[in-house]
Design a protein around this motif. Structure first.
Motif, PDB file in Angstrom:
ATOM      1  N   ARG A 263       0.822  -1.217   0.000  1.00 53.09           N
ATOM      2  CA  ARG A 263       0.000   0.000   0.000  1.00 53.09           C
ATOM      3  C   ARG A 263       0.853   1.262   0.000  1.00 53.09           C
ATOM      4  NH1 ARG A 263      -4.054  -0.897   4.931  1.00 53.09           N
ATOM      5  NH2 ARG A 263      -2.043  -1.502   5.815  1.00 53.09           N
ATOM      6  N   GLU A 264       1.918   1.261   0.769  1.00 55.04           N
ATOM      7  CA  GLU A 264       2.774   2.442   0.861  1.00 55.04           C
ATOM      8  C   GLU A 264       3.379   2.776  -0.488  1.00 55.04           C
ATOM      9  OE1 GLU A 264       5.271   5.499   2.632  1.00 55.04           O
ATOM     10  OE2 GLU A 264       3.464   4.475   3.331  1.00 55.04           O
ATOM     11  N   VAL A 265       3.883   1.756  -1.205  1.00 49.31           N
ATOM     12  CA  VAL A 265       4.506   1.986  -2.510  1.00 49.31           C
ATOM     13  C   VAL A 265       3.491   2.551  -3.495  1.00 49.31           C
ATOM     14  CG1 VAL A 265       5.662   0.874  -4.450  1.00 49.31           C
ATOM     15  CG2 VAL A 265       6.192   0.162  -2.114  1.00 49.31           C
ATOM     16  N   LEU A 266       2.294   1.977  -3.502  1.00 54.63           N
ATOM     17  CA  LEU A 266       1.251   2.463  -4.416  1.00 54.63           C
ATOM     18  C   LEU A 266       0.877   3.905  -4.105  1.00 54.63           C
ATOM     19  CD1 LEU A 266      -0.768   1.966  -6.677  1.00 54.63           C
ATOM     20  CD2 LEU A 266      -2.340   1.018  -4.980  1.00 54.63           C
TER      21      LEU A 266
ATOM     22  N   THR B 299       3.564   6.239  -5.359  1.00 52.97           N
ATOM     23  CA  THR B 299       3.542   6.318  -6.820  1.00 52.97           C
ATOM     24  C   THR B 299       2.448   7.263  -7.305  1.00 52.97           C
ATOM     25  OG1 THR B 299       4.390   4.049  -6.992  1.00 52.97           O
ATOM     26  CG2 THR B 299       3.324   4.969  -8.939  1.00 52.97           C
ATOM     27  N   VAL B 300       1.258   7.133  -6.721  1.00 57.99           N
ATOM     28  CA  VAL B 300       0.137   8.010  -7.091  1.00 57.99           C
ATOM     29  C   VAL B 300       0.470   9.456  -6.737  1.00 57.99           C
ATOM     30  CG1 VAL B 300      -2.276   8.566  -6.588  1.00 57.99           C
ATOM     31  CG2 VAL B 300      -1.573   6.180  -6.904  1.00 57.99           C
ATOM     32  N   LYS B 301       1.088   9.670  -5.582  1.00 58.40           N
ATOM     33  CA  LYS B 301       1.408  11.033  -5.147  1.00 58.40           C
ATOM     34  C   LYS B 301       2.407  11.696  -6.094  1.00 58.40           C
ATOM     35  CE  LYS B 301       4.413  11.715  -1.961  1.00 58.40           C
ATOM     36  NZ  LYS B 301       5.118  11.711  -0.679  1.00 58.40           N
ATOM     37  N   VAL B 302       3.477  10.996  -6.454  1.00 57.52           N
ATOM     38  CA  VAL B 302       4.487  11.570  -7.350  1.00 57.52           C
ATOM     39  C   VAL B 302       3.892  11.846  -8.723  1.00 57.52           C
ATOM     40  CG1 VAL B 302       6.694  11.146  -8.502  1.00 57.52           C
ATOM     41  CG2 VAL B 302       6.403  10.515  -6.110  1.00 57.52           C
ATOM     42  N   THR B 303       3.050  10.930  -9.207  1.00 58.61           N
ATOM     43  CA  THR B 303       2.383  11.150 -10.494  1.00 58.61           C
ATOM     44  C   THR B 303       1.518  12.406 -10.454  1.00 58.61           C
ATOM     45  OG1 THR B 303       2.335   8.760 -10.904  1.00 58.61           O
ATOM     46  CG2 THR B 303       0.860  10.137 -12.217  1.00 58.61           C
TER      47      THR B 303
ATOM     48  N   VAL C   4       1.868  15.904 -12.719  1.00 60.20           N
ATOM     49  CA  VAL C   4       0.763  16.468 -13.500  1.00 60.20           C
ATOM     50  C   VAL C   4       0.484  17.899 -13.065  1.00 60.20           C
ATOM     51  CG1 VAL C   4      -1.705  16.275 -14.006  1.00 60.20           C
ATOM     52  CG2 VAL C   4      -0.260  14.221 -13.970  1.00 60.20           C
ATOM     53  N   LEU C   5       0.489  18.162 -11.752  1.00 60.73           N
ATOM     54  CA  LEU C   5       0.260  19.513 -11.250  1.00 60.73           C
ATOM     55  C   LEU C   5       1.353  20.467 -11.735  1.00 60.73           C
ATOM     56  CD1 LEU C   5      -1.146  21.577  -9.417  1.00 60.73           C
ATOM     57  CD2 LEU C   5       0.278  20.719  -7.523  1.00 60.73           C
ATOM     58  N   GLY C   6       2.605  20.027 -11.690  1.00 60.99           N
ATOM     59  CA  GLY C   6       3.701  20.869 -12.153  1.00 60.99           C
ATOM     60  C   GLY C   6       3.574  21.212 -13.624  1.00 60.99           C
ATOM     61  N   TRP C   7       3.221  20.222 -14.435  1.00 63.64           N
ATOM     62  CA  TRP C   7       3.063  20.469 -15.875  1.00 63.64           C
ATOM     63  C   TRP C   7       1.907  21.454 -16.126  1.00 63.64           C
ATOM     64  CZ3 TRP C   7      -1.015  19.508 -19.227  1.00 63.64           C
ATOM     65  CH2 TRP C   7      -0.718  19.681 -20.588  1.00 63.64           C
ATOM     66  N   TRP C   8       0.795  21.270 -15.414  1.00 59.99           N
ATOM     67  CA  TRP C   8      -0.359  22.147 -15.607  1.00 59.99           C
ATOM     68  C   TRP C   8      -0.020  23.588 -15.227  1.00 59.99           C
ATOM     69  CZ3 TRP C   8      -3.341  25.059 -12.167  1.00 59.99           C
ATOM     70  CH2 TRP C   8      -4.525  25.580 -12.702  1.00 59.99           C
ATOM     71  N   LEU C   9       0.672  23.775 -14.103  1.00 61.57           N
ATOM     72  CA  LEU C   9       1.063  25.126 -13.699  1.00 61.57           C
ATOM     73  C   LEU C   9       1.979  25.769 -14.733  1.00 61.57           C
ATOM     74  CD1 LEU C   9       1.743  24.645  -9.877  1.00 61.57           C
ATOM     75  CD2 LEU C   9      -0.118  25.968 -10.930  1.00 61.57           C
TER      76      LEU C   9
ATOM     77  N   ASN D  62       6.320  15.722  -0.917  1.00 62.05           N
ATOM     78  CA  ASN D  62       6.869  14.715  -0.018  1.00 62.05           C
ATOM     79  C   ASN D  62       6.780  15.115   1.447  1.00 62.05           C
ATOM     80  OD1 ASN D  62       7.555  12.348  -1.218  1.00 62.05           O
ATOM     81  ND2 ASN D  62       9.737  12.528  -0.880  1.00 62.05           N
ATOM     82  N   LEU D  63       6.751  16.416   1.724  1.00 66.21           N
ATOM     83  CA  LEU D  63       6.670  16.854   3.116  1.00 66.21           C
ATOM     84  C   LEU D  63       5.240  16.913   3.635  1.00 66.21           C
ATOM     85  CD1 LEU D  63       9.298  19.747   3.286  1.00 66.21           C
ATOM     86  CD2 LEU D  63       9.466  17.488   4.329  1.00 66.21           C
ATOM     87  N   LEU D  64       4.300  17.300   2.759  1.00 67.19           N
ATOM     88  CA  LEU D  64       2.954  17.595   3.226  1.00 67.19           C
ATOM     89  C   LEU D  64       1.939  16.507   2.897  1.00 67.19           C
ATOM     90  CD1 LEU D  64       2.826  21.377   2.220  1.00 67.19           C
ATOM     91  CD2 LEU D  64       3.490  20.380   4.422  1.00 67.19           C
TER      92      LEU D  64
END
Length: 397
Positions: A43-46, A49-53, A57-62, A178-180
């Protein structure tokens, strides 16, 4: 008996061999644990993975729709370069990335202005970038200084400042993610690694048990010893996993709540290392016995009592039960099964003592005593009540 100094380096193998070996280990772990427990463990790995993805996406959109940057894909690249295994190391890596890009852009802009765009400038940029990276003690894989310098060399100083902005935005998003948002806690990952290695040690004990029961030879004994050595070396890596687990909660606001889990991971790694050493010593003894060294009877002494095979089968259950207890909070059923296996192994040990007492061969008697001692020590290491590693077991109210 095998000693700690008897370890041999294990060849890494080709990349394809490592991929195949990793896949086989993963499948073996799924078979050993069952799909349900394995999914809970992952569960932790999944989640990470979802968080980094999502951060990419947020970075690209901004970058594309808010800031209207020319190359918005550079922002998610900055996120990927920044996000690390733990929140603490993400902060460190983000600072390193920004510093590397600043240095690379500054050096390239100055050199292009002084020397111009030519082969000499290119050579100086690459060499200076690699040297400065080493002087700044950046990780070997961090080549952002020469990369940034070359991009400025090729695309001009204006691009360099755009790249700096992209990296700053990507680093900021990666650090914030990663912090929040569900900071990675590598306590579960360390437990998973310990569970997998414990299962492999259980498989080895099972294979030795079947070999002693069905007939074994020198080749099988040597293979058992090599497997034990390989697992022993891999267990050294679990110390790094325990250190990473401790680092992963360094910036946590409620760090104290992880103390019990961190202590369990560290103690479990030590427990497995000691038990593996004893299993390796047992395998070393079987190699010596079948080879007939030091006055041992060789193949004439290969017909060992069935009680030894039975005890090794019980120890295989002990290894697997201990591994299962390292996943999540552990189940009472696994602890009960481990205790039952320990009691079963002790009963077989008493049978072995009675049988081995009849041995009149001095050298063989000495080896039999060493085999008995190795089995007893393994059981002692895994004793959840009076053993030396009680902290390696989850607390059940």
């Amino acid at each position: 008996m095998e000693t700690e100094t008897g370890r041999k380096p294990v060849p890494a193998g080709s990349p394809l061999e490592r991929i195949v070996s990793g896949g086989a280990s993963a499948l073996a772990l799924v078979r050993s644990m069952g799909i349900g427990r394995w999914l809970r463990m992952e569960r932790e790995v999944l989640a990470q993975t979802v968080k980094v993805t999502g951060a990419c996406v947020l970075g690209w959109w901004l970058a594309a729709y808010v800031l209207h940057l020319d190359l918005p894909v550079l922002v998610p690249i900055g996120v990927l370069l920044t996000v690390s295994a733990t929140a603490y190391s993400t902060l460190v890596r983000g600072a390193q990335q920004v510093m590397a890009v600043v240095v690379g852009v500054a050096v390239a802009t100055a050199l292009v202005w002084l020397i111009g765009v030519n082969a000499v400038t290119l050579a100086v940029l690459v060499m200076a970038g690699l040297v400065v990276s080493r002087l700044l003690n950046l990780p070997a894989q961090n080549v952002q200084i020469p990369i940034s310098a070359l991009l400025v060399f090729a695309l001009g100083s204006r691009y360099g400042f755009e790249r700096l902005a992209d990296v700053l935005l990507g680093a900021a998003i990666g650090i914030a993610a990663n912090l929040l948002i569900a900071p990675p806690r590598h306590v579960d990952k360390a437990g998973k690694e310990l569970c997998g290695l414990s299962a492999e040690l259980g498989d080895l004990a099972d294979d030795i048990s079947r070999g002693l029961r069905d007939g074994w030879d020198a080749g099988m004994a040597r293979e058992w010893l090599e497997r034990a050595r390989t697992l022993s070396q891999r267990l050294e890596d679990t110390e790094q996993a325990a250190e990473q687990a401790a680092e992963s909660v360094r910036l946590s606001l409620r760090r104290s709540r992880y103390d019990r889990s961190l202590n369990q991971v560290a103690e479990a790694a030590t427990c497995l290392d000691h038990a593996c050493h004893q299993l390796r010593s047992l395998a070393r003894g079987l190699v010596d016995l079948i080879a007939g060294v030091r006055g041992l009877p060789g193949e004439r002494g290969a017909d060992l009592p069935e009680a030894l095979a039975d005890e090794l089968a019980a120890l295989a259950r002990v290894f697997r039960g201990f591994g299962h207890l390292q996943v999540g909070r552990g189940r009472r059923e696994d602890l009960a099964d481990l205790r039952a296996a320990l009691e079963e192994g002790e009963r077989h040990q008493k049978r072995l003592v009675t049988t081995f007492r009849q041995t009149r061969h001095a050298e063989l008697g000495s080896l039999q005593g060493a085999l008995l001692d190795a089995c007893a020590r393994i059981r002692h290491e895994f004793d959840p009540d009076s053993g030396p590693h009680t902290l390696a077991f989850p607390a059940h109210d």
